[in-house]
Write a protein that holds these residues in place. Structure first.
Motif, PDB file in Angstrom:
ATOM      1  N   PRO A  95      51.915  65.852  -5.909  1.00 33.20           N
ATOM      2  CA  PRO A  95      51.106  66.411  -4.831  1.00 33.20           C
ATOM      3  C   PRO A  95      51.556  65.915  -3.451  1.00 33.20           C
ATOM      4  CG  PRO A  95      49.957  64.558  -5.781  1.00 33.20           C
ATOM      5  CD  PRO A  95      51.236  64.733  -6.582  1.00 33.20           C
ATOM      6  N   HIS A  96      51.085  66.576  -2.426  1.00 31.28           N
ATOM      7  CA  HIS A  96      51.285  66.072  -1.069  1.00 31.28           C
ATOM      8  C   HIS A  96      50.580  64.723  -0.966  1.00 31.28           C
ATOM      9  CE1 HIS A  96      51.763  66.049   3.270  1.00 31.28           C
ATOM     10  NE2 HIS A  96      50.474  65.771   3.382  1.00 31.28           N
ATOM     11  N   GLY A  97      51.238  63.743  -0.426  1.00 33.93           N
ATOM     12  CA  GLY A  97      50.643  62.417  -0.323  1.00 33.93           C
ATOM     13  C   GLY A  97      50.667  61.629  -1.611  1.00 33.93           C
ATOM     14  N   VAL A  98      51.592  61.955  -2.521  1.00 33.38           N
ATOM     15  CA  VAL A  98      51.696  61.222  -3.775  1.00 33.38           C
ATOM     16  C   VAL A  98      51.854  59.728  -3.496  1.00 33.38           C
ATOM     17  CG1 VAL A  98      54.213  61.597  -3.857  1.00 33.38           C
ATOM     18  CG2 VAL A  98      52.967  61.050  -5.963  1.00 33.38           C
ATOM     19  N   LYS A  99      51.213  58.899  -4.301  1.00 34.48           N
ATOM     20  CA  LYS A  99      51.293  57.451  -4.126  1.00 34.48           C
ATOM     21  C   LYS A  99      52.575  56.938  -4.781  1.00 34.48           C
ATOM     22  CE  LYS A  99      46.254  57.043  -4.244  1.00 34.48           C
ATOM     23  NZ  LYS A  99      45.094  56.525  -5.009  1.00 34.48           N
ATOM     24  N   ILE A 100      53.374  56.217  -4.006  1.00 41.52           N
ATOM     25  CA  ILE A 100      54.649  55.683  -4.484  1.00 41.52           C
ATOM     26  C   ILE A 100      54.657  54.174  -4.261  1.00 41.52           C
ATOM     27  CG2 ILE A 100      57.161  55.722  -4.205  1.00 41.52           C
ATOM     28  CD1 ILE A 100      56.935  58.594  -3.246  1.00 41.52           C
ATOM     29  N   GLU A 101      55.082  53.442  -5.261  1.00 37.38           N
ATOM     30  CA  GLU A 101      55.161  51.979  -5.169  1.00 37.38           C
ATOM     31  C   GLU A 101      56.093  51.565  -4.044  1.00 37.38           C
ATOM     32  OE1 GLU A 101      56.469  48.174  -8.000  1.00 37.38           O
ATOM     33  OE2 GLU A 101      57.107  50.223  -8.480  1.00 37.38           O
ATOM     34  N   GLY A 102      55.726  50.505  -3.345  1.00 35.53           N
ATOM     35  CA  GLY A 102      56.589  49.953  -2.317  1.00 35.53           C
ATOM     36  C   GLY A 102      57.765  49.204  -2.917  1.00 35.53           C
ATOM     37  N   GLY A 103      58.695  48.765  -2.071  1.00 36.90           N
ATOM     38  CA  GLY A 103      59.877  48.057  -2.557  1.00 36.90           C
ATOM     39  C   GLY A 103      60.928  49.011  -3.062  1.00 36.90           C
ATOM     40  N   GLY A 104      61.886  48.482  -3.808  1.00 38.73           N
ATOM     41  CA  GLY A 104      63.012  49.289  -4.244  1.00 38.73           C
ATOM     42  C   GLY A 104      62.747  50.169  -5.447  1.00 38.73           C
ATOM     43  N   ASP A 105      61.739  49.835  -6.278  1.00 36.00           N
ATOM     44  CA  ASP A 105      61.534  50.590  -7.516  1.00 36.00           C
ATOM     45  C   ASP A 105      60.895  51.959  -7.287  1.00 36.00           C
ATOM     46  OD1 ASP A 105      62.710  48.652  -9.025  1.00 36.00           O
ATOM     47  OD2 ASP A 105      60.851  47.804  -9.799  1.00 36.00           O
TER      48      ASP A 105
END
Length: 280
Positions: A95-105
């Motif tokens: 979706p728009h605004g999908v939550k993505i983990e911070g950092g390199g992963d």
């Protein structure tokens, strides 16, 4: 046979594979593995546990691995993969605004509440007008089906991530928790399906290795949230799922976490753990 949880965890009305899933099964009465001491030493006796999740932000990103709940109306997108040969090449509900983990992963975990289907992506990023990721995997949350032997997922071990994350709540955590180690072995044990190392030293943990906080460790004085997590580590244990910092426990970010309470886990070190012989 491992004792099962009375009630397995659920998200958005969907079971996280139910009580028969091996990481939802208790390990508090299972025997200690014969090589437990060597494996724990290789991870680090003096290294301390770190709750790699909490509330607020760290370097501008939520602390932990977030997940996004979607439904049948969420637009499906084609994703191009770096490891296409071991990825599920379906359209992903991003979706728009999908939550993505911070950092390199940059993990993105997506729960379709309409179909109780889990979509997980590693290293998700925009690419032109579409999406690109390192790898991707899907599961039916009502019934666990392991990846093909030798296949990764969004995680090195080929495991689903969401069912292994600590989440806040009043009730007990009824599943094993995801843990990372800096060095692992070129081997895996069910339900893991993939290794991420060329090392063959038998003292190193395999992907899927199950560890447990020793029964003798007194956690009665821990703050409530730290005690809840530590109780899960005694009852359901930890499962090695990726290479990373030693003894880092994974969870989902939430404003409901109290970071000061979670820091109560910092007193635990490798000396407080043992490897479980699950019979696999």
């Amino acid at each position: 046979m491992l004792p099962v949880a009375v009630t397995a965890a659920a998200i958005a009305g969907c079971p996280l594979f139910g009580p028969s899933f091996s990481t939802n099964q208790r390990v508090d009465h299972m025997p200690v593995a014969a090589n437990s001491g060597a494996i724990v030493r290789s991870i680090g006796l003096g290294d301390h546990v770190h709750a790699d999740f909490g509330s607020g932000l760290w370097e501008g990103r939520p602390i932990g691995i977030p997940y996004t709940v979607v439904n049948r109306h969420t637009k499906r997108s084609k994703v191009r993969f770096d490891y296409a040969g071991e990825s599920d090449r379906v359209r992903y509900p991003i979706p728009h605004g999908v939550k993505i983990e911070g950092g390199g992963d940059r993990h993105a975990l997506l729960v379709d509440r309409s179909k109780c289907k889990l979509y997980e992506l590693f290293a998700l990023r925009r690419s032109g007008g579409g999406w690109r990721a390192g790898s991707g995997a899907t599961w039916n949350l009502r019934h666990f089906k392991a990846r093909r032997r030798g296949w990764t997922s969004a995680d090195a071990a080929g495991l689903p991530m969401l069912p292994l994350l600590a989440r806040p709540g009043k009730g007990p955590i009824r599943h094993a928790l995801r843990v990372t180690v800096s060095e692992s072995r070129r081997a895996y044990v069910y339900p893991a399906r993939h290794f991420a190392s060329d090392a063959t030293d038998p003292s190193l943990p395999r992907m899927g290795e199950r560890l447990r906080l020793k029964h003798s460790v007194d956690i009665s004085h821990f703050p409530r949230q730290a005690r809840r997590v530590a109780t899960a580590m005694k009852t359901y244990g930890l499962i090695v799922a990726d290479n990373g910092s030693d003894w880092f426990i994974s969870g989902a970010p939430s404003r409901k976490w109290d970071n000061d309470q979670l820091h109560g886990l910092d007193v635990l070190s490798g000396r407080d753990f043992e490897v479980v012989d699950t019979g696999h």
